[in-house]
Design a protein around this motif. Structure first.
Motif, PDB file in Angstrom:
ATOM      1  N   GLN A 289       0.826  -1.307  -0.056  1.00 34.03           N
ATOM      2  CA  GLN A 289      -0.136  -0.217   0.012  1.00 34.03           C
ATOM      3  C   GLN A 289       0.964   1.150   0.008  1.00 34.03           C
ATOM      4  O   GLN A 289       1.874   1.453   0.393  1.00 34.03           O
ATOM      5  N   SER A 290       0.498   1.991  -0.840  1.00 28.24           N
ATOM      6  CA  SER A 290       1.239   3.594  -0.647  1.00 28.24           C
ATOM      7  C   SER A 290       0.871   3.902   0.011  1.00 28.24           C
ATOM      8  O   SER A 290      -0.623   4.551   0.920  1.00 28.24           O
ATOM      9  N   GLY A 291       1.669   5.602   0.739  1.00 27.76           N
ATOM     10  CA  GLY A 291       0.881   6.536   1.651  1.00 27.76           C
ATOM     11  C   GLY A 291      -0.076   6.872   1.168  1.00 27.76           C
ATOM     12  O   GLY A 291      -0.633   7.323  -0.852  1.00 27.76           O
ATOM     13  N   ARG A 292      -1.183   7.564   1.749  1.00 24.50           N
ATOM     14  CA  ARG A 292      -2.744   7.915   1.289  1.00 24.50           C
ATOM     15  C   ARG A 292      -2.395   9.477   0.255  1.00 24.50           C
ATOM     16  O   ARG A 292      -3.140   9.034  -0.957  1.00 24.50           O
ATOM     17  N   LEU A 293      -1.619   9.966   0.474  1.00 21.54           N
ATOM     18  CA  LEU A 293      -0.466  10.961  -0.343  1.00 21.54           C
ATOM     19  C   LEU A 293       0.117  10.560  -1.857  1.00 21.54           C
ATOM     20  O   LEU A 293       1.066   9.696  -0.758  1.00 21.54           O
ATOM     21  N   VAL A 294      -0.324  10.877  -2.879  1.00 22.86           N
ATOM     22  CA  VAL A 294      -0.102   9.693  -4.424  1.00 22.86           C
ATOM     23  C   VAL A 294       1.040  11.259  -5.030  1.00 22.86           C
ATOM     24  O   VAL A 294       1.732  11.390  -5.322  1.00 22.86           O
ATOM     25  N   VAL A 295      -0.120  12.283  -5.713  1.00 22.99           N
ATOM     26  CA  VAL A 295       0.561  13.298  -6.009  1.00 22.99           C
ATOM     27  C   VAL A 295      -0.112  14.626  -5.296  1.00 22.99           C
ATOM     28  O   VAL A 295      -1.365  14.316  -5.532  1.00 22.99           O
ATOM     29  N   LYS A 296       1.008  15.404  -5.011  1.00 25.55           N
ATOM     30  CA  LYS A 296       0.083  16.748  -5.108  1.00 25.55           C
ATOM     31  C   LYS A 296       1.268  17.919  -5.766  1.00 25.55           C
ATOM     32  O   LYS A 296       2.363  18.221  -5.581  1.00 25.55           O
ATOM     33  N   ALA A 297      -0.072  18.582  -7.313  1.00 28.28           N
ATOM     34  CA  ALA A 297       1.177  19.261  -7.775  1.00 28.28           C
ATOM     35  C   ALA A 297      -0.032  21.297  -7.745  1.00 28.28           C
ATOM     36  O   ALA A 297      -1.102  20.635  -7.262  1.00 28.28           O
ATOM     37  N   GLN A 348       7.287  25.780 -13.212  1.00 24.47           N
ATOM     38  CA  GLN A 348       6.932  26.939 -12.509  1.00 24.47           C
ATOM     39  C   GLN A 348       5.831  25.477 -11.386  1.00 24.47           C
ATOM     40  O   GLN A 348       5.655  25.349 -11.660  1.00 24.47           O
ATOM     41  N   GLY A 349       6.266  26.170 -10.107  1.00 20.17           N
ATOM     42  CA  GLY A 349       5.873  25.193  -9.092  1.00 20.17           C
ATOM     43  C   GLY A 349       6.241  24.280  -8.622  1.00 20.17           C
ATOM     44  O   GLY A 349       7.077  23.911  -8.507  1.00 20.17           O
ATOM     45  N   THR A 350       6.033  23.879  -7.897  1.00 23.53           N
ATOM     46  CA  THR A 350       6.458  22.184  -6.723  1.00 23.53           C
ATOM     47  C   THR A 350       5.237  20.793  -7.330  1.00 23.53           C
ATOM     48  O   THR A 350       3.594  21.040  -7.365  1.00 23.53           O
ATOM     49  N   VAL A 351       5.871  19.588  -7.523  1.00 24.67           N
ATOM     50  CA  VAL A 351       5.021  18.791  -7.598  1.00 24.67           C
ATOM     51  C   VAL A 351       5.992  17.349  -6.473  1.00 24.67           C
ATOM     52  O   VAL A 351       6.650  17.221  -5.951  1.00 24.67           O
ATOM     53  N   ARG A 352       4.585  17.617  -5.547  1.00 23.30           N
ATOM     54  CA  ARG A 352       5.009  16.399  -4.339  1.00 23.30           C
ATOM     55  C   ARG A 352       4.837  15.065  -4.646  1.00 23.30           C
ATOM     56  O   ARG A 352       3.304  14.918  -4.640  1.00 23.30           O
ATOM     57  N   LEU A 353       5.269  13.646  -4.615  1.00 24.77           N
ATOM     58  CA  LEU A 353       5.301  12.821  -5.228  1.00 24.77           C
ATOM     59  C   LEU A 353       5.124  11.753  -3.551  1.00 24.77           C
ATOM     60  O   LEU A 353       5.938  12.429  -2.296  1.00 24.77           O
ATOM     61  N   GLY A 354       3.973  11.416  -3.814  1.00 23.40           N
ATOM     62  CA  GLY A 354       3.917  10.410  -1.780  1.00 23.40           C
ATOM     63  C   GLY A 354       4.660   9.528  -2.126  1.00 23.40           C
ATOM     64  O   GLY A 354       5.513   8.805  -2.324  1.00 23.40           O
ATOM     65  N   THR A 355       4.429   8.518  -0.615  1.00 24.03           N
ATOM     66  CA  THR A 355       5.301   7.695  -0.283  1.00 24.03           C
ATOM     67  C   THR A 355       4.972   6.051  -0.629  1.00 24.03           C
ATOM     68  O   THR A 355       4.014   5.457  -1.053  1.00 24.03           O
ATOM     69  N   HIS A 356       6.339   5.322  -0.949  1.00 20.34           N
ATOM     70  CA  HIS A 356       5.971   4.076  -1.071  1.00 20.34           C
ATOM     71  C   HIS A 356       5.066   4.139  -2.654  1.00 20.34           C
ATOM     72  O   HIS A 356       4.702   2.323  -2.574  1.00 20.34           O
ATOM     73  N   LEU A 357       5.589   4.658  -3.458  1.00 27.48           N
ATOM     74  CA  LEU A 357       4.854   4.308  -4.874  1.00 27.48           C
ATOM     75  C   LEU A 357       5.414   2.740  -5.924  1.00 27.48           C
ATOM     76  O   LEU A 357       6.678   3.457  -6.040  1.00 27.48           O
ATOM     77  N   GLN A 358       4.555   2.219  -6.124  1.00 28.55           N
ATOM     78  CA  GLN A 358       5.365   1.260  -7.090  1.00 28.55           C
ATOM     79  C   GLN A 358       4.306   1.430  -8.589  1.00 28.55           C
ATOM     80  O   GLN A 358       3.228   1.195  -8.348  1.00 28.55           O
TER      81      GLN A 358
END
Length: 613
Positions: A289-297, A348-358
């Motif tokens: 299972q990945s973290g609850r957050l997958v991507v935040k752009a 411009q801007g930021t992209v944050r990936l979640g944890t434990h992504l496969q």
């Protein structure tokens, strides 16, 4: 009335059971026929026989006198070069070869007329065909098939590589087109809108259902159930006769000889029975299972030179979301995917990936496949055995689930059809555990049964799905939200998010407003600015809320790490050798942490929404 097409005792085969086996068929003028069948059933072969490109092994094809035929092939033929105008004009030359009379001065007029009628397809008559994208090449070949105004139009996967606007235009155009139409397509909505008769190629036969697509689905299911029941009764009777013959022939020799002859005929009939088409068996290997957050752009922008792809776009994708990305060809859907996945940094801007992504990625251009290597080598990647669901499987056994026999699995990929290549890529994709599946145009060339199976697997998948597709039914059945490249009321490009699938987007998207007097427009702008200002004042975060929002991502990540550590600890056998009180204490801690995580996400979403407003 004489039929437009008559097939008499038509047969053709290629090393194995006949693709078409003593087929009889009549087609009347004006019918719009959807031709169905599994990949490899013989649909393309059938169209090429009707067009005169392929000769059958036996039987004959009779066309009404003076009938002209045009074919849009499934794949772009190699070696076509020259301007769009010349390629389209080639359709008239082909028609002349089968008997159409065309004066030289009429050729430019006809080409200009069809390009004018297809103005929404944005075809540039002076553009060089060989430099066009696959989607634009398909549009040019469609114009070439239409330019001679044939009596019989044959279309092999006409929606491949077309975007939604082009598909919608083509549907409306063909509904008004006064000709006989036989088409092969995987697009079920296209079938529903156009077909008033269904033909199905099944085990060498052509079954005439004489109905629309939805009625066909109901009748087909009933027919399969009846066939299965009939075969079961036949096999039961045959088994009884086999048991009788093993006991030895008894008295009344004449009657027994007749029974033996009946048994011989039954054995022959059983040997000649061709089994119904086997369905693909695919299973998605779910990773941890990945973290609850997958991507935040957050407020991302990106451009290629002067062409803006993304401007000030923000989105949050959480575990379990199934997101469809919709837009015209060339608008930047794949680029947006790459930015969201962190493969391409935004300007411009930021992209944050979640944890434990496969992440498992399906590439529409199939660049992951080695054209010269075999199917077995592409999927096994040098190994004879792969692990599926934690158990070892031989690669050839695994490929049988995707309808590749051991002999075919050893063929190089370059010899495969488009649908088979997509099945190879799916087979390769699902050999690895994943909690995020990215599919870029996966539906091209796949038959309806495989599409429906893929849909059901994606719907049941507990992870996250990002899907680029022009298949409206596929989008409706899979995604829970859409990210759409569209234009605002002023014609400016923008990206917006909608809840639901394709039909939900159509219902929710804003209508284009009629032009209004300047003073009214200015008044509306002022009202909108006042409304925005009031909304901003109400939604502005306090200093403490801003600090809380800034601290929440780190807190969420820490909670997810603690939960993941507990899950790993509880998965070990020795964990349950502890006293019951300690086990209960750990379970209680896990529940408390998951409650805190849910509350943190809820608070983060609330503050983030207000902060973006």
């Amino acid at each position: 009335m004489m039929a437009l097409i008559t097939l008499r005792d038509l047969s053709i085969g290629f090393c194995g059971p006949l693709v078409l086996d003593h087929v009889q068929l009549h087609v009347q003028a004006g019918q719009r026929i959807g031709l169905l069948g599994r990949n490899g059933a013989g649909k393309t072969t059938f169209l090429r026989i009707l067009s005169g490109e392929v000769e059958p092994d036996r039987g004959e094809v009779l066309l009404a006198p003076g009938t002209s035929v045009s074919l849009l092939p499934q794949d772009v033929p190699e070696g076509i070069r020259g301007s769009v105008f010349d390629v389209v004009a080639g359709g008239i030359t082909i028609a002349q070869e089968v008997g159409a009379v065309e004066s030289a001065w009429q050729v430019p007029h006809r080409v200009e007329r069809i390009l004018s009628r297809m103005s929404q397809m944005e075809l540039n008559a002076k553009a060089m065909f060989e430099l066009l994208s696959p989607g634009m090449k398909r549009r040019v070949l469609l114009a070439r098939a239409l330019v001679s105004e044939p009596d019989l139009l044959l279309l092999d996967e006409p929606t491949n590589h077309l975007d939604l606007d082009a598909i919608t235009w083509l549907e409306d155009f063909l509904i008004r087109w006064n000709t006989t139409l036989i088409f092969v397509t995987h697009d079920r909505m296209f079938l529903r809108k156009l077909a008033n008769r269904i033909l199905e190629i099944d085990r060498g036969r052509i079954l005439d259902w004489s109905c629309d697509y939805d009625t066909f689905l109901v009748r087909k299911e009933a027919a399969l159930a009846a066939e299965e029941k009939q075969n079961a009764l036949f096999d039961k009777r045959l088994a009884g006769e086999e048991a009788w013959i093993r006991q030895g022939i008894k008295a009344r020799r004449t009657r027994n000889e007749g029974r033996v002859r009946i048994l011989q005929r039954m054995r022959c009939e059983r040997r000649q029975r061709r089994p119904s088409d086997v369905n693909v068996r695919m299973e998605i290997q779910e990773g941890k299972q990945s973290g609850r957050l997958v991507v935040k752009a957050d407020r991302i922008s990106f451009a290629f030179g002067d062409q803006v792809i993304v401007r000030d776009f923000s989105t949050t994708i959480l575990r379990g979301d199934k997101v469809g990305i919709i837009g015209s060809n060339g608008v930047g859907k794949t680029t947006l995917l790459r930015i969201i996945l962190g493969q391409l940094p935004p300007e411009q801007g930021t992209v944050r990936l979640g944890t434990h992504l496969q992440i498992a990625y399906f590439d529409q251009r199939r660049e992951q496949l080695d054209e010269e290597a075999s199917i077995e080598q592409n999927v096994g990647q040098g190994y004879d055995t792969i692990r599926i669901g934690g158990r070892p499987r031989h690669i050839l056994g695994y490929l049988k689930d995707f309808l590749f026999t051991p002999e075919r699995a050893r063929l190089p990929v370059r010899l495969l059809s488009g649908g088979e290549r997509n099945r190879v890529l799916l087979a390769r994709l699902f050999t690895r555990p994943a909690n995020v599946i990215v599919l870029d145009e996966p539906t091209n060339d796949l038959d309806a049964e495989t599409l429906e199976l893929l849909e059901s697997r994606l719907v049941c998948f507990d992870g996250t799905v990002l899907l680029v597709s022009h298949d409206r039914t596929f989008l409706n059945n899979v995604v829970t939200s859409t990210i759409v490249f569209e234009k605002d009321l002023n014609g400016n490009r923008r990206i917006r998010e909608y809840v639901g699938g394709y039909d939900d987007w159509i219902r929710q998207r804003p209508e284009v407003a009629p032009s209004e007097p300047p003073n009214t427009e200015k008044q509306q702008n002022r009202q909108q600015q006042n409304s925005d200002r009031i909304h901003l004042e109400k939604s502005r975060l306090s200093y403490n809320e801003q600090r809380e929002l800034a601290a929440l991502p780190a807190r969420i990540e820490a909670l997810e790490s603690e939960i993941d550590y507990l899950h790993q600890t509880m998965a070990k056998p020795e964990f349950y050798r502890q006293p019951g009180s300690l086990i209960a204490q750990e379970h209680s801690l896990l529940i408390d942490l998951e409650t805190q995580l849910a509350a943190a996400y809820e608070k983060w979403e609330e503050l983030e929404t207000r902060n973006r407003s």
